[in-house]
Design a protein around this motif. Structure first.
Motif, PDB file in Angstrom:
ATOM      1  N   TRP A 146       0.876  -1.177   0.000  1.00 33.64           N
ATOM      2  CA  TRP A 146       0.000   0.000   0.000  1.00 33.64           C
ATOM      3  C   TRP A 146       0.904   1.214   0.000  1.00 33.64           C
ATOM      4  O   TRP A 146       1.861   1.289   0.806  1.00 33.64           O
ATOM      5  N   ILE A 147       0.623   2.150  -0.905  1.00 33.99           N
ATOM      6  CA  ILE A 147       1.377   3.403  -0.904  1.00 33.99           C
ATOM      7  C   ILE A 147       0.414   4.565  -0.677  1.00 33.99           C
ATOM      8  O   ILE A 147      -0.752   4.493  -1.073  1.00 33.99           O
ATOM      9  N   ASN A 148       0.923   5.599  -0.039  1.00 33.53           N
ATOM     10  CA  ASN A 148       0.128   6.815   0.105  1.00 33.53           C
ATOM     11  C   ASN A 148       0.393   7.669  -1.123  1.00 33.53           C
ATOM     12  O   ASN A 148       1.532   8.095  -1.358  1.00 33.53           O
ATOM     13  N   SER A 149      -0.642   7.876  -1.927  1.00 25.71           N
ATOM     14  CA  SER A 149      -0.445   8.573  -3.191  1.00 25.71           C
ATOM     15  C   SER A 149      -1.741   9.273  -3.605  1.00 25.71           C
ATOM     16  O   SER A 149      -2.492   8.771  -4.448  1.00 25.71           O
ATOM     17  N   PRO A 150      -2.035  10.438  -3.001  1.00 24.53           N
ATOM     18  CA  PRO A 150      -3.304  11.112  -3.269  1.00 24.53           C
ATOM     19  C   PRO A 150      -3.550  11.380  -4.745  1.00 24.53           C
ATOM     20  O   PRO A 150      -4.672  11.206  -5.228  1.00 24.53           O
ATOM     21  N   GLU A 151      -2.507  11.756  -5.482  1.00 28.96           N
ATOM     22  CA  GLU A 151      -2.670  12.090  -6.909  1.00 28.96           C
ATOM     23  C   GLU A 151      -3.118  10.876  -7.708  1.00 28.96           C
ATOM     24  O   GLU A 151      -4.029  10.954  -8.539  1.00 28.96           O
ATOM     25  N   ILE A 152      -2.462   9.752  -7.481  1.00 24.64           N
ATOM     26  CA  ILE A 152      -2.821   8.531  -8.221  1.00 24.64           C
ATOM     27  C   ILE A 152      -4.195   8.040  -7.781  1.00 24.64           C
ATOM     28  O   ILE A 152      -5.044   7.688  -8.605  1.00 24.64           O
ATOM     29  N   ASN A 195      -4.892   6.171  -0.606  1.00 20.35           N
ATOM     30  CA  ASN A 195      -3.902   5.095  -0.690  1.00 20.35           C
ATOM     31  C   ASN A 195      -4.186   4.153  -1.855  1.00 20.35           C
ATOM     32  O   ASN A 195      -5.339   3.938  -2.231  1.00 20.35           O
ATOM     33  N   VAL A 196      -3.107   3.608  -2.397  1.00 23.33           N
ATOM     34  CA  VAL A 196      -3.189   2.746  -3.574  1.00 23.33           C
ATOM     35  C   VAL A 196      -2.474   1.434  -3.246  1.00 23.33           C
ATOM     36  O   VAL A 196      -1.386   1.445  -2.681  1.00 23.33           O
ATOM     37  N   ARG A 197      -3.098   0.317  -3.626  1.00 25.69           N
ATOM     38  CA  ARG A 197      -2.466  -0.984  -3.399  1.00 25.69           C
ATOM     39  C   ARG A 197      -2.029  -1.585  -4.714  1.00 25.69           C
ATOM     40  O   ARG A 197      -2.760  -1.539  -5.702  1.00 25.69           O
ATOM     41  N   PHE A 198      -0.825  -2.152  -4.720  1.00 24.54           N
ATOM     42  CA  PHE A 198      -0.443  -3.015  -5.840  1.00 24.54           C
ATOM     43  C   PHE A 198       0.144  -4.298  -5.284  1.00 24.54           C
ATOM     44  O   PHE A 198       0.690  -4.332  -4.186  1.00 24.54           O
ATOM     45  N   VAL A 199      -0.053  -5.379  -6.043  1.00 22.68           N
ATOM     46  CA  VAL A 199       0.485  -6.679  -5.650  1.00 22.68           C
ATOM     47  C   VAL A 199       1.372  -7.147  -6.784  1.00 22.68           C
ATOM     48  O   VAL A 199       0.996  -7.057  -7.953  1.00 22.68           O
ATOM     49  N   MET A 200       2.576  -7.602  -6.464  1.00 26.93           N
ATOM     50  CA  MET A 200       3.518  -7.974  -7.521  1.00 26.93           C
ATOM     51  C   MET A 200       4.237  -9.279  -7.172  1.00 26.93           C
ATOM     52  O   MET A 200       4.429  -9.607  -6.016  1.00 26.93           O
ATOM     53  N   SER A 201       4.600 -10.007  -8.230  1.00 26.66           N
ATOM     54  CA  SER A 201       5.379 -11.225  -8.058  1.00 26.66           C
ATOM     55  C   SER A 201       6.780 -11.008  -8.606  1.00 26.66           C
ATOM     56  O   SER A 201       6.967 -10.290  -9.591  1.00 26.66           O
ATOM     57  N   VAL A 202       7.750 -11.640  -7.975  1.00 31.14           N
ATOM     58  CA  VAL A 202       9.133 -11.528  -8.433  1.00 31.14           C
ATOM     59  C   VAL A 202       9.318 -12.432  -9.653  1.00 31.14           C
ATOM     60  O   VAL A 202       9.131 -13.651  -9.574  1.00 31.14           O
ATOM     61  N   VAL A 203       9.645 -11.793 -10.802  1.00 29.87           N
ATOM     62  CA  VAL A 203       9.845 -12.573 -12.027  1.00 29.87           C
ATOM     63  C   VAL A 203      11.190 -12.253 -12.681  1.00 29.87           C
ATOM     64  O   VAL A 203      11.536 -12.823 -13.698  1.00 29.87           O
TER      65      VAL A 203
END
Ligand code: FES
Length: 245
Positions: A18-24, A57-65
């Motif tokens: 989770w990132i704090n990113s009001p603009e996004i 806040n914006v959430r992203f989920v990522m896998s290591v590739v």
């Protein structure tokens, strides 16, 4: 700006941020992506789908590739990220009707925000989520009316997401399909949508460089015989717009 405020490891290779990113957060739509600079020797940014939004806040989920995603996975709470976005064309969440969400593997992540927005509008939402096996199955409990499919049958039905979709389309009177996952799955979903005569959007995955339609590293063929950029004109397309052969 874009400060990491929460991080969780979901399995060996997959991390939720989770990132704090009001603009996004203000303008992001489900299906759009973030283009994240990870630093170090990695010049190219990582395209990562937006998974969820909450307030500023914006959430992203990522896998290591690979190396870039490995560096990103090592970022910590308090670190600030250099992000371009939200980029691309997202899902049309305004279209009315009973929705079927079909996700495969890491393709389920952008469908989470979409499912929340559709539910909020009052749409019926059903999900079919497919994974290689139960150890790789993630976050499925956060989806409404979910049916699970695995390649080896270790969780849910053994087989392909499209094996159980026709029955669900008829019993739940589905009007629209949204899909994200590997290309062979999207091709099968597109064929199914044609057969059942249902409106369908798919989110395509491709290696990217610029992320804004300039370098043409991400082109794919359209059904009209031309080429289109996935980063700018997608990643979400109507399934009829693309050539699947
Ligand atoms: Fe450059 Fe799509 S990544 S045109």
């Amino acid at each position: 700006m874009n400060k990491i405020i929460e991080k969780q490891q979901l399995n060996e290779n997959t991390f939720s941020f989770w990132i704090n990113s009001p603009e996004i957060a203000k303008s992001a739509k489900p299906g759009q992506f973030l283009h994240i600079a990870v630093g170090g020797a990695q010049i190219l940014r990582c395209p990562i789908s937006i998974c969820d939004l909450l307030g500023e806040n914006v959430r992203f989920v990522m896998s290591v590739v690979g190396e870039s995603t490995k560096i990103l996975s090592e970022k910590r709470i308090g670190d600030e990220l250099d992000i371009l976005g939200p980029l691309g064309r997202g899902f049309d969440a305004e279209k009315e009707g009973n929705a079927l969400l079909i996700g495969g593997g890491i393709g389920i992540f952008p469908l989470l925000l979409l499912s929340k927005q559709l539910l909020k509008r009052g749409d019926y939402v059903q999900a079919i989520l497919g994974f290689r096996n139960k150890d790789l199955a993630l976050m499925y409990e956060q989806f409404p009316n979910v049916s699970l499919v695995t390649d080896d049958g270790s969780l849910g039905t053994k087989g392909l997401v499209t094996d159980i979709a026709s029955d669900i389309i008829r019993t739940q009177q589905i009007d629209k399909i949204y899909a994200c996952g590997p290309k062979p799955m999207l091709k099968a979903v597109s064929n199914l949508a044609d057969k059942e005569d249902i409106w369908c959007q798919v989110s395509m995955e491709e290696k990217m460089a610029c992320g804004i339609g300039i370098c043409r590293a991400c082109v794919c063929k359209t059904s009209a015989g031309s080429q289109t950029t996935i980063c700018k004109n997608g990643p979400v397309f109507n399934s009829k717009e693309l050539a699947w052969s």
